[in-house]
Design an enzyme around this catalytic site. Structure first.
Site, PDB file in Angstrom:
ATOM      1  N   LYS A 140       0.196  -4.636  -2.240  1.00  0.00           N
ATOM      2  CA  LYS A 140      -1.039  -3.867  -2.067  1.00  0.00           C
ATOM      3  C   LYS A 140      -0.737  -2.482  -1.515  1.00  0.00           C
ATOM      4  CE  LYS A 140      -4.427  -6.569  -0.736  1.00  0.00           C
ATOM      5  NZ  LYS A 140      -4.975  -7.436   0.330  1.00  0.00           N
ATOM      6  N   ARG A 179      -5.923  -5.225   6.157  1.00  0.00           N
ATOM      7  CA  ARG A 179      -5.647  -6.052   4.980  1.00  0.00           C
ATOM      8  C   ARG A 179      -4.201  -6.499   4.966  1.00  0.00           C
ATOM      9  NH1 ARG A 179      -7.284  -2.000   0.207  1.00  0.00           N
ATOM     10  NH2 ARG A 179      -7.616  -3.977  -0.920  1.00  0.00           N
ATOM     11  N   GLY A 218      -3.217 -17.951   1.420  1.00  0.00           N
ATOM     12  CA  GLY A 218      -2.701 -18.470   2.679  1.00  0.00           C
ATOM     13  C   GLY A 218      -2.510 -17.357   3.689  1.00  0.00           C
ATOM     14  N   MET A 229      -3.767 -13.920   5.750  1.00  0.00           N
ATOM     15  CA  MET A 229      -5.039 -13.610   6.398  1.00  0.00           C
ATOM     16  C   MET A 229      -5.999 -12.879   5.460  1.00  0.00           C
ATOM     17  SD  MET A 229      -5.944 -11.261   9.648  1.00  0.00           S
ATOM     18  CE  MET A 229      -6.466  -9.912   8.596  1.00  0.00           C
ATOM     19  N   ARG A 266      -3.180  -3.927  -9.364  1.00  0.00           N
ATOM     20  CA  ARG A 266      -1.949  -4.712  -9.568  1.00  0.00           C
ATOM     21  C   ARG A 266      -1.903  -5.124 -11.032  1.00  0.00           C
ATOM     22  NH1 ARG A 266      -4.270  -9.660  -5.938  1.00  0.00           N
ATOM     23  NH2 ARG A 266      -6.277  -9.702  -6.969  1.00  0.00           N
ATOM     24  N   HIS A 308       9.956 -40.683 -20.535  1.00  0.00           N
ATOM     25  CA  HIS A 308      10.205 -40.861 -21.963  1.00  0.00           C
ATOM     26  C   HIS A 308       9.040 -40.293 -22.781  1.00  0.00           C
ATOM     27  CE1 HIS A 308      10.141 -43.148 -25.794  1.00  0.00           C
ATOM     28  NE2 HIS A 308      11.447 -42.966 -25.736  1.00  0.00           N
ATOM     29  N   ARG A 363      19.136 -36.721 -35.518  1.00  0.00           N
ATOM     30  CA  ARG A 363      19.571 -38.035 -35.022  1.00  0.00           C
ATOM     31  C   ARG A 363      19.290 -39.057 -36.102  1.00  0.00           C
ATOM     32  NH1 ARG A 363      15.904 -35.998 -31.464  1.00  0.00           N
ATOM     33  NH2 ARG A 363      16.656 -35.213 -29.457  1.00  0.00           N
ATOM     34  N   SER A 368      28.979 -29.154 -30.695  1.00  0.00           N
ATOM     35  CA  SER A 368      27.599 -29.015 -30.254  1.00  0.00           C
ATOM     36  C   SER A 368      27.521 -29.647 -28.876  1.00  0.00           C
ATOM     37  CB  SER A 368      26.662 -29.724 -31.229  1.00  0.00           C
ATOM     38  OG  SER A 368      25.356 -29.665 -30.725  1.00  0.00           O
ATOM     39  N   GLY A 376      26.121 -31.538 -26.191  1.00  0.00           N
ATOM     40  CA  GLY A 376      25.040 -32.493 -25.971  1.00  0.00           C
ATOM     41  C   GLY A 376      24.743 -32.517 -24.491  1.00  0.00           C
ATOM     42  N   THR A 377      23.938 -31.566 -24.064  1.00  0.00           N
ATOM     43  CA  THR A 377      23.813 -31.342 -22.618  1.00  0.00           C
ATOM     44  C   THR A 377      23.020 -32.424 -21.899  1.00  0.00           C
ATOM     45  OG1 THR A 377      22.045 -29.810 -23.152  1.00  0.00           O
ATOM     46  CG2 THR A 377      24.206 -28.867 -22.661  1.00  0.00           C
ATOM     47  N   CYS A 389      22.617 -28.704 -28.384  1.00  0.00           N
ATOM     48  CA  CYS A 389      21.441 -29.487 -28.743  1.00  0.00           C
ATOM     49  C   CYS A 389      21.013 -30.197 -27.468  1.00  0.00           C
ATOM     50  CB  CYS A 389      21.751 -30.454 -29.870  1.00  0.00           C
ATOM     51  SG  CYS A 389      23.160 -31.519 -29.540  1.00  0.00           S
ATOM     52  N   TYR A 436      24.600 -20.682 -31.367  1.00  0.00           N
ATOM     53  CA  TYR A 436      23.195 -21.040 -31.600  1.00  0.00           C
ATOM     54  C   TYR A 436      22.703 -22.018 -30.540  1.00  0.00           C
ATOM     55  CZ  TYR A 436      24.771 -25.550 -33.525  1.00  0.00           C
ATOM     56  OH  TYR A 436      25.329 -26.783 -33.673  1.00  0.00           O
TER      57      TYR A 436
HETATM   58  P1  ADP Z   1      -7.553  -9.625  -1.180  1.00  0.00           P
HETATM   59  O1  ADP Z   1      -6.091  -9.492  -1.062  1.00  0.00           O
HETATM   60  O2  ADP Z   1      -8.064 -10.969  -0.841  1.00  0.00           O
HETATM   61  O3  ADP Z   1      -8.059  -9.108  -2.482  1.00  0.00           O
HETATM   62  P2  ADP Z   1      -8.313  -7.142  -0.002  1.00  0.00           P
HETATM   63  O4  ADP Z   1      -7.515  -6.614   1.118  1.00  0.00           O
HETATM   64  O5  ADP Z   1      -8.088  -6.552  -1.330  1.00  0.00           O
HETATM   65  O6  ADP Z   1      -8.164  -8.706  -0.030  1.00  0.00           O
HETATM   66  O7  ADP Z   1      -9.820  -6.967   0.390  1.00  0.00           O
HETATM   67  C1  ADP Z   1     -10.852  -7.594  -0.311  1.00  0.00           C
HETATM   68  C2  ADP Z   1     -11.966  -6.630  -0.571  1.00  0.00           C
HETATM   69  O8  ADP Z   1     -12.395  -6.013   0.607  1.00  0.00           O
HETATM   70  C3  ADP Z   1     -11.599  -5.486  -1.472  1.00  0.00           C
HETATM   71  O9  ADP Z   1     -11.669  -5.823  -2.801  1.00  0.00           O
HETATM   72  C4  ADP Z   1     -12.678  -4.477  -1.140  1.00  0.00           C
HETATM   73  O10 ADP Z   1     -13.842  -4.763  -1.869  1.00  0.00           O
HETATM   74  C5  ADP Z   1     -12.896  -4.727   0.327  1.00  0.00           C
HETATM   75  N1  ADP Z   1     -12.170  -3.718   1.080  1.00  0.00           N
HETATM   76  C6  ADP Z   1     -10.933  -3.744   1.555  1.00  0.00           C
HETATM   77  N2  ADP Z   1     -10.620  -2.603   2.163  1.00  0.00           N
HETATM   78  C7  ADP Z   1     -11.708  -1.809   2.077  1.00  0.00           C
HETATM   79  C8  ADP Z   1     -12.020  -0.493   2.488  1.00  0.00           C
HETATM   80  N3  ADP Z   1     -11.141   0.253   3.118  1.00  0.00           N
HETATM   81  N4  ADP Z   1     -13.233  -0.035   2.219  1.00  0.00           N
HETATM   82  C9  ADP Z   1     -14.132  -0.792   1.561  1.00  0.00           C
HETATM   83  N5  ADP Z   1     -13.912  -2.023   1.133  1.00  0.00           N
HETATM   84  C10 ADP Z   1     -12.701  -2.537   1.386  1.00  0.00           C
HETATM   85 MG    MG Z   2      -7.918  -7.440  -3.155  1.00  0.00          MG
END
Ligand code: ADP
Ligand code: MG
Ligand code: MG
Length: 888
Positions: free
Chosen positions: A26, A96, A105, A107, A352, A468, A574, A777, A779-780, A844, A864
């Site tokens: 991110k 974030r 998992g 935060m 991303r 199997h 076979r 060949s 035969g692994t 094979c 091959y």
């Molecule tokens: P996740 O990894 O779960 O997608 P993010 O860190 O992307 O979490 O945050 C989730 C959402 O929170 C973002 O898609 C956005 O809508 C909102 N958000 C995060 N940072 C900001 C920011 N600086 N201003 C406004 N909205 C934010």
């Molecule tokens: Mg996000």
């Protein structure tokens, strides 16, 4: 002093420059977007290195970090003109998390940090919108309490519900400034009750609490489990991003949304996404309100009323479309985007590479190459070969309704509907009448092969992904769901129960081998599209690869399928499956149970025309291509009769007493058949068996050459050779037979005699063996069993522990053990080539369709690989990718 804080936005970049390892995915992309001039709220990233140090130092921050964070805040303040904690015009931030790869998992994001009882008034004042200010404050308390203080969020949700009910409101948007303010009061009480302290009013405490929580979440149980399942190292660490807030909840000209630059389901070049007016962050995905479509076309297609973004905010939408194009140019891939609109101004919050279906991956790769955004080689490299599997089989129509009974493991992809049958013979009988059947077994064994072949799909109650049923089904391209543990099969009563429901033989079910779902009734399917983008990408792949790709197939039908999928020959045909055929098994049994050569020859004479017919058909399908035929391999006892009636049948055919047969059958019993009387050991003790097979091969080859004018290229393969002498003996039988047949037919056919390398001794003595054998060949499957001393059929009990404990990184029967088995292969390649430079080398066995193993074969310099028909395209693509990787 190590730098831990990297600023981005407002024309400043501390030059982490897209380094995901340092800044997390991110953070790297926020900096990247800002650097190409996109509107990104300013902020800073605390690097992943800090996370590692935090744990090394016993979960404490170095003093230097305070100064760095303060400096980062100053950067944000400078650009926004607001100050953190300023009662008159407060700066608010989001905190974030962000690891190298997106990781559940970790935060959850905290928004609106920096609000307290004073700053909320300032925010109300400068925004001129009290409602917005108090809405933000209540969001902040709720999120912070949940994510950082880890208080029970149920109480907050309940308080909101109560507040709405009291006022008679349905929607959050109905709430007024006063309503939100009152709710903040309730929230603060909840915090005090649950936490024992008042909600933190000091904005710096708030910030450090959130930063600590992000790093703390790296070692949460959820994160650890996810890392283990996905092979993510614990020392990667997460980054923390602190970023100025922008507000999508500032009224009707504000919004928040998510988008893909192309359709992630189909790959179509159309903007795809959703947005919500007057909302913040999670609201879009949280399902609080129904989001609106991005484009007018999407809205109309869905028959939705609420205006699309294109219609509601045409100017901002145009800006967003411009950003989409810039992002694709910059990242050269389809992007998954999060954005916010604050009073008509667009802000980018994340981008991303977007996740996509196999179909979309294919289309996007081909389109982007055609658009000139990426090269053809890159397009080839981008598509995951394993994902092709999804595309080669009919799949369930996503729009069709499903009545799900239960689910098991997605053992072999594709979907199939048919009537339920409980044994292989019934499957075959019904299939012969043109009925689609699903074979339902507790588990399958080699005796079920004909039924599995006849069935449209296979469902088992027991067994894993390499059982199997799973292996054979994948090989045949039959959909299979294995290990559906809740199935109670009563084969005698010809029914199965699942929960409250009972399905009887003859009732229709549908299985989805891609998801593992088992459904009652028929569910409509859609056929795969093999031309178009698929064909284009495969052609590019073929241009890039060096390894040839053959197929493992033993029926004309499978050979035809494989050839259609681009197979360049048969790498393993076979012959034992042919022996199981209902019309022949009696003659086979007669041969095995005969106690003299004469008796065996009598039975073999009956089999010869049948075998010849098998090979004739295969040669016809594969004209012009090499066909490697393996002589009989399995232990004889696999063919033995079990039932009284079967013994009687053989006794009659062979004119011997049933008791004699039974005695002979008992004699054939082996303690350890895998290492017993099988492979070329059969040929050594009963040469007439291989002689018959060789004759069938050469007669068929001559016949096909005479009929079609195109001679097939038989490659006769001797299994389980350990010594040169074995191969000497077997080659003599084959060559003599060839000579005899060619004399009788008055025609010569070019052919090769070679061997499987499937015993460690054979690999080590490859130099000598190559003096006789014209091809190897690998035969692994057996080579893995004999090298590791592990029986594949029994490995299930301990293999998982071996993988969990890191003894094996992957199941060595699925992906080749490149270090051990791989070393033997490399030795055999080197020694074999030293003796016979032109020797043909191939593989094979199941590994021939596994991309990682194919990459190994490329490196080892094989000629091959051979894969089951439905894996041929996967192997073609994987071979191309391996060649491309080797080239750089
Ligand atoms: P996740 O990894 O779960 O997608 P993010 O860190 O992307 O979490 O945050 C989730 C959402 O929170 C973002 O898609 C956005 O809508 C909102 N958000 C995060 N940072 C900001 C920011 N600086 N201003 C406004 N909205 C934010
Ligand atoms: Mg996000
Ligand atoms: Mg073998």
């Amino acid at each position: 002093m190590t730098q831990y804080v990297y600023r981005f936005g407002g024309g400043v970049s501390d030059g982490g420059q897209g380094d995901k390892n340092l800044l997390g995915g991110k953070g790297a992309n926020l900096d990247g977007m800002a650097s190409i001039g996109l509107p990104v709220p300013p902020g800073f990233t605390i690097s992943t290195a800090m996370c590692t140090r935090y744990y090394d130092d016993g979960q404490r921050f170095p003093d230097s970090l305070r100064a760095e964070v303060a400096n980062g805040l100053t950067h944000i303040e400078g650009i926004t003109g607001k100050r953190f904690g300023d009662a008159a015009d407060p700066l608010l931030v989001s905190v974030r998390s962000g690891a190298r790869v997106s990781m559940p998992g970790m935060m959850d994001t905290v928004l609106n940090l920096g609000l307290n009882d004073e700053t909320v008034e300032g925010l109300a004042e400068v925004s001129g919108d009290r409602r917005f200010a108090w809405d933000s404050y209540r969001r902040f308390i709720q999120m912070y309490s949940d994510v950082v203080l880890e208080l029970d969020h149920g109480a907050f949700e309940e308080a909101l519900e109560v507040a709405k009910e009291d006022k008679g409101h349905f929607l959050d948007t109905d709430m007024t400034a006063e309503d939100w303010q009152a709710l903040v009061g309730s929230y603060k009480k909840i915090v005090e009750q649950q936490w024992g302290k008042p909600f933190p009013q000091d904005v710096n405490d708030q910030l450090w609490g959130a930063i600590g929580a992000v790093f703390g979440s790296w070692q949460s149980e959820r994160a650890k489990v996810y890392r283990r399942l996905n092979g993510i190292p614990g020392d990667w660490g997460t980054a923390v991003n602190v970023q100025a807030m922008v507000f999508g909840n500032m009224g009707e000209t504000s919004a928040t949304g998510v988008a893909f630059t192309r359709d992630p389901a189909t790959g179509e070049r159309a903007y795809y996404g959703e947005f919500l007016i007057n909302a913040q962050g999670e609201d879009v995905v949280a399902g609080i309100r129904t989001p609106q479509y991005l484009t007018r076309a999407a809205r109309e297609r869905a028959g939705a009323k609420a205006a699309s973004m294109e219609e509601a905010m045409p100017e901002t939408f145009a800006e967003l479309a411009r950003v989409f194009a810039l992002l694709e140019d910059h990242y050269r891939d389809m992007q998954d985007i999060e954005f916010t609109v604050e009073r008509g101004k667009l802000w980018m919050l994340q981008t991303r590479n977007g996740k996509r279906t196999a179909a979309a991956a294919l289309k996007i790769a081909v389109d982007m190459a055609n658009e000139g955004l990426i090269s053809r080689d890159e397009a080839v490299a981008r598509v995951d070969p394993a994902a092709l599997d999804q595309l080669l089989h009919p799949t369930l129509d996503p729009a069709a309704p499903r009545d799900v009974l239960t689910s098991g493991l997605p053992a072999s992809p594709g979907a199939a509907s048919g009537t339920v049958v409980f044994d292989a013979d019934t499957a075959e009988k019904h299939a012969a009448l043109g009925e689609a059947v699903i074979l339902v077994r507790v588990e399958t064994s080699p005796e079920d092969i004909h039924g599995m072949h006849a069935a449209k799909g296979i469902l088992t109650a027991r067994g894993g992904m390499t059982s199997h049923a799973a292996v054979v089904a994948r090989g045949m391209g039959r959909p299979c769901v294995s290990g559906a543990g809740t199935l109670a099969i009563d084969a005698k009563a010809r029914l199965f129960r699942v929960g409250e429901r009972t399905i009887k033989e003859g009732e229709v079910i549908t299985i989805d081998g891609a998801s593992g779902e088992v459904m009652a009734g028929e569910v409509a399917t859609v056929q795969p599209e093999l031309a178009g983008d698929f064909g284009t990408l495969m052609a590019w792949a073929d241009g890039a690869r060096r390894l040839k790709v053959r197929t493992n197939a033993e029926t004309p039908h499978d050979c035809r399928t494989a050839r259609d999928f681009g197979a360049e020959g048969v790498g393993l045909c076979r012959t034992e499956h042919m022996f199981f055929d209902a019309g022949r098994i009696t003659a086979v049994r007669q041969m095995i149970l005969a106690d003299s050569e004469q008796g065996r020859r009598a039975a073999l004479d009956k089999l010869l025309p049948e075998q010849r017919a098998d090979f004739t058909e295969i040669f016809e399908v594969m004209t012009g291509l090499p066909v490697t035929i393996r002589l009989l391999d399995p232990p004889l006892h696999e063919f033995l009769p079990h039932e009284e009636a079967e013994f009687a049948e053989v006794a009659e055919a062979a004119s011997v007493a049933v008791d004699t047969l039974k005695r002979r059958a008992a004699e054939l019993h082996e303690v350890n058949p895998m290492l017993g009387h099988r492979g070329c050991r059969l040929g050594v003790t009963y040469p007439e068996i291989y002689e018959m097979q060789a004759r069938a091969i050469f007669e068929a080859a001559c016949d096909v050459a005479a009929k079609t004018g195109a001679a097939p290229i038989p490659e006769v393969m001797v299994p389980l050779v350990a010594t040169r002498r074995e191969l000497d003996l077997m080659k003599a039988i084959i060559d003599d037979t060839a000579k005899a047949v060619f004399a009788e037919k008055g025609r010569e056919i070019a052919y090769l005699v070679g061997t499987m390398i499937e015993l460690p001794r054979a690999a080590l003595k490859a130099g000598e063996i190559a003096e006789v054998g014209q091809f190897f060949s690998f035969g692994t499957n057996d080579l893995t069993q004999t090298t590791l001393g592990v029986s594949r059929d029994d490995a299930g009990r301990f293999l998982t522990s071996y993988v969990d404990k890191g003894i094996f990184t992957r199941d060595p029967f699925v992906s080749i053990d490149t270090e051990g088995v791989g070393e033997l292969i490399r030795i055999a390649v080197e020694r074999g080539r030293a003796t016979r430079p032109e020797i043909k080398l191939g593989i094979c066995g199941e590994h021939g369709g596994d991309p990682a193993s194919i990459a190994f074969c490329e490196g080892a310099g094989l000629d091959y690989v051979s894969a089951s028909p439905y894996r041929v395209p996967i192997a073609r693509l994987a071979a191309a990718q391996a060649a491309l990787k080797n080239r750089v």
